[in-house]
Design an enzyme around this catalytic site. Structure first.
Site, PDB file in Angstrom:
ATOM      1  N   ARG A   1     -13.357  13.796   6.876  1.00  0.00           N
ATOM      2  CA  ARG A   1     -12.032  14.340   7.207  1.00  0.00           C
ATOM      3  C   ARG A   1     -11.527  15.236   6.088  1.00  0.00           C
ATOM      4  O   ARG A   1     -10.902  16.272   6.311  1.00  0.00           O
ATOM      5  CB  ARG A   1     -11.030  13.197   7.452  1.00  0.00           C
ATOM      6  CG  ARG A   1     -11.241  12.502   8.789  1.00  0.00           C
ATOM      7  CD  ARG A   1     -10.455  11.219   8.891  1.00  0.00           C
ATOM      8  NE  ARG A   1      -9.042  11.407   8.682  1.00  0.00           N
ATOM      9  CZ  ARG A   1      -8.225  10.486   8.145  1.00  0.00           C
ATOM     10  NH1 ARG A   1      -8.695   9.303   7.775  1.00  0.00           N
ATOM     11  NH2 ARG A   1      -6.950  10.734   7.980  1.00  0.00           N
ATOM     12  N   LYS A  32      -8.534  -0.991   6.296  1.00  0.00           N
ATOM     13  CA  LYS A  32      -8.791  -1.509   4.929  1.00  0.00           C
ATOM     14  C   LYS A  32      -7.874  -2.681   4.612  1.00  0.00           C
ATOM     15  O   LYS A  32      -8.290  -3.673   4.014  1.00  0.00           O
ATOM     16  CB  LYS A  32      -8.597  -0.386   3.905  1.00  0.00           C
ATOM     17  CG  LYS A  32      -9.737   0.617   3.933  1.00  0.00           C
ATOM     18  CD  LYS A  32      -9.523   1.769   2.987  1.00  0.00           C
ATOM     19  CE  LYS A  32      -8.404   2.654   3.440  1.00  0.00           C
ATOM     20  NZ  LYS A  32      -8.519   4.065   3.171  1.00  0.00           N
ATOM     21  N   SER A  65      -7.134   4.338   9.426  1.00  0.00           N
ATOM     22  CA  SER A  65      -7.831   4.301   8.129  1.00  0.00           C
ATOM     23  C   SER A  65      -7.168   3.288   7.200  1.00  0.00           C
ATOM     24  O   SER A  65      -7.829   2.401   6.643  1.00  0.00           O
ATOM     25  CB  SER A  65      -7.788   5.711   7.518  1.00  0.00           C
ATOM     26  OG  SER A  65      -8.071   5.696   6.156  1.00  0.00           O
ATOM     27  N   ASP A 120     -14.701   3.658   7.426  1.00  0.00           N
ATOM     28  CA  ASP A 120     -13.545   4.470   7.030  1.00  0.00           C
ATOM     29  C   ASP A 120     -13.904   5.356   5.841  1.00  0.00           C
ATOM     30  O   ASP A 120     -13.528   6.517   5.779  1.00  0.00           O
ATOM     31  CB  ASP A 120     -12.339   3.577   6.676  1.00  0.00           C
ATOM     32  CG  ASP A 120     -11.248   4.407   6.026  1.00  0.00           C
ATOM     33  OD1 ASP A 120     -10.690   5.272   6.720  1.00  0.00           O
ATOM     34  OD2 ASP A 120     -10.999   4.251   4.816  1.00  0.00           O
ATOM     35  N   HIS A 152       0.853  -1.182   0.000  1.00  0.00           N
ATOM     36  CA  HIS A 152       0.000   0.000   0.000  1.00  0.00           C
ATOM     37  C   HIS A 152       0.892   1.237   0.000  1.00  0.00           C
ATOM     38  O   HIS A 152       2.006   1.201   0.514  1.00  0.00           O
ATOM     39  CB  HIS A 152      -0.883  -0.010   1.260  1.00  0.00           C
ATOM     40  CG  HIS A 152      -1.856   1.115   1.315  1.00  0.00           C
ATOM     41  ND1 HIS A 152      -3.050   1.101   0.621  1.00  0.00           N
ATOM     42  CD2 HIS A 152      -1.814   2.304   1.972  1.00  0.00           C
ATOM     43  CE1 HIS A 152      -3.695   2.234   0.852  1.00  0.00           C
ATOM     44  NE2 HIS A 152      -2.970   2.981   1.661  1.00  0.00           N
TER      45      HIS A 152
HETATM   46  N1  URA Z   1      -4.935   7.017   2.776  1.00  0.00           N
HETATM   47  C1  URA Z   1      -5.938   6.417   3.454  1.00  0.00           C
HETATM   48  O1  URA Z   1      -6.436   5.370   3.065  1.00  0.00           O
HETATM   49  N2  URA Z   1      -6.387   7.016   4.584  1.00  0.00           N
HETATM   50  C2  URA Z   1      -5.878   8.145   5.059  1.00  0.00           C
HETATM   51  O2  URA Z   1      -6.323   8.614   6.096  1.00  0.00           O
HETATM   52  C3  URA Z   1      -4.833   8.773   4.341  1.00  0.00           C
HETATM   53  C4  URA Z   1      -4.377   8.185   3.203  1.00  0.00           C
END
Ligand code: URA
Length: 424
Positions: free
Chosen positions: A168, A187, A183, A161, A82
């Site tokens: 946010r 995921k 966050s 999220d 990621h």
């Molecule tokens: N990427 C994400 O998935 N969440 C965040 O809060 C910032 C970057």
């Protein structure tokens, strides 16, 4: 339990319990808690910070807010990768087939563009016919048969999220270390993989502006992974300028293909090799240096490119049809000197506006537009020499806005490291 008491408690800097965080998140998801109340709570979390325990709880609650993917029918260790978000970052397109070509399974779910940062799914859709929406059973079958698949993350994965992130984004509460960590990790944990490699981007054009905060974010994500029994490794990489030379969905696929064919820019090659080596090292439980030898060999001998082609064909994409705009405009430098800065944030936002222009009534993006950088930070440029090529489909290119992304000076700046640190 009452949301006003919870906001008040966090506003005073006290730690929230699991039940209080759950009450707030689940209530917000169901609509019982108002956007204004959740915004206040997020701002209190942003300003007063969160303990590790609160961050673990927040991650768990968001993870449990939706489905989790069951990858248990895929043999072997599944490793994911990621990125916290960058401009020109097309490493997933390179790393996924490269790691699979080394015999490590990659079942990867990715997202779309967010703010100024690009998204792997938008890039893949630039390939004519490429299907990013496989059913879970087809996704698993593909990984079992060819070793990798790259699909779009479903909305059922950590929906809390998704809703909180959107808020946010509107309330200036994105750049909080615990909020970003929970966050991302909610995921990743929901996607069912065994081990996780995270590219934490550092620099003016990333969420983390300096090494200290990037390190804190990395350490927290490693801790969250450990807490859930999923080994997580983070690598801090430079995002003071775009990664590679191509920016824009179709153009970035072309640059990824160049790297897979042993061409392409060195910064993109180096970051891709580092990420792939970490993944192979975790997937095979071998030393980083041994993993790196395998990765470099498979890049050089064409196995990685063949795996990319196989994946594209399996997902119905036509690798020979990745159109880029025919209208190309060359932006030239107004002076001679050293390039001391390329503002990736601004370039990313301009590209975003360009690709939303053509089809905006249907909310579709134009994957054919973008930029090719002819110069990077540290290069010397002559007056009237090309700085950047613009691929566009509308006439309203604002050359001044694009040229303003470049700082040119009589003095060169020292080169910054590309890869700062690996955190385990
Ligand atoms: N990427 C994400 O998935 N969440 C965040 O809060 C910032 C970057």
């Amino acid at each position: 339990m009452n949301i006003i008491d919870i906001i008040n408690k966090k506003r005073k800097g006290e730690n929230l319990t699991y039940d209080e965080i759950k009450f707030a998140i689940n209530g917000f998801l169901s609509g019982d808690i108002l956007d204004s109340q959740m915004s206040s709570l997020l701002m209190a979390m942003f300003i007063n910070g969160m303990s590790d325990e609160e961050t673990f709880d927040m991650t768990d609650i968001m993870l449990e807010s939706g489905d989790t993917v069951d990858l248990s029918s895929i043999n072997g260790i599944k490793v994911d990768k990621h990125s916290t978000g960058g401009v020109g970052d097309k490493t997933s397109l390179i790393v996924v087939p490269l790691v699979a070509s080394c015999g490590v399974k990659v079942a990867k779910m990715s997202g779309r563009s967010l703010g100024h940062t690009g998204g792997t799914i938008d890039k893949l859709e630039a390939i004519d016919g490429f299907d990013v929406n496989l059913k879970e059973e087809d996704f698993v079958k593909q990984v079992n048969e060819i070793g990798c698949a790259l699909i779009s993350q479903t909305s059922e994965l950590a929906p809390a999220d998704k809703k909180i992130y959107a808020l946010r984004d509107l309330t200036a509460t994105v750049e909080s270390i615990p909020l970003i960590a929970s966050s991302i990790m909610s995921k990743k944990l929901a996607s069912g993989v065994d081990k996780i490699v995270i590219d934490v981007k550092v620099g003016e054009d990333a969420f983390m502006k300096n090494i200290e905060s990037a390190k804190k974010l990395a350490q927290l994500m490693v801790k969250i992974g450990k807490n859930k029994g999923k080994e997580t490794v983070c690598v801090l990489t430079n995002m003071e300028e775009p990664l590679g030379n191509y920016i824009g969905n179709a153009l970035e696929v072309h640059e990824a293909i160049e790297v897979l064919n042993n061409n392409g820019p060195q910064d993109l090659i180096d970051v891709s090799i580092t990420l792939a080596s970490l993944m192979v090292s975790l997937g095979k439980n071998i030393d980083f240096d041994d993993a790196k030898k395998e990765v470099i060999a498979n890049l050089e001998n064409g196995h990685a490119y063949r795996k990319f082609k196989e994946m594209v064909e399996y997902q119905h994409g036509n690798i020979d049809n990745i159109p880029v705009s025919k209208h190309v405009f060359s932006c030239k430098s107004s002076k001679t000197g050293f390039i001391t800065e390329i503002n990736a944030y601004k370039l990313g936002m301009i590209e975003r506006r360009m690709n939303e222009n053509r089809f905006n009534q249907d909310n579709l993006i134009d994957a054919t537009v973008g930029f090719i950088l002819n110069k990077k930070v540290g290069d010397y440029v002559l007056e009237n020499e090309e700085l950047i090529k613009v691929y566009l489909n509308t006439n309203d290119v604002n050359v001044k806005d694009i040229l303003d992304c470049f700082e040119i000076s009589d003095m060169s700046v020292p080169a910054l490291p590309l890869i700062y640190e690996i955190i385990k």
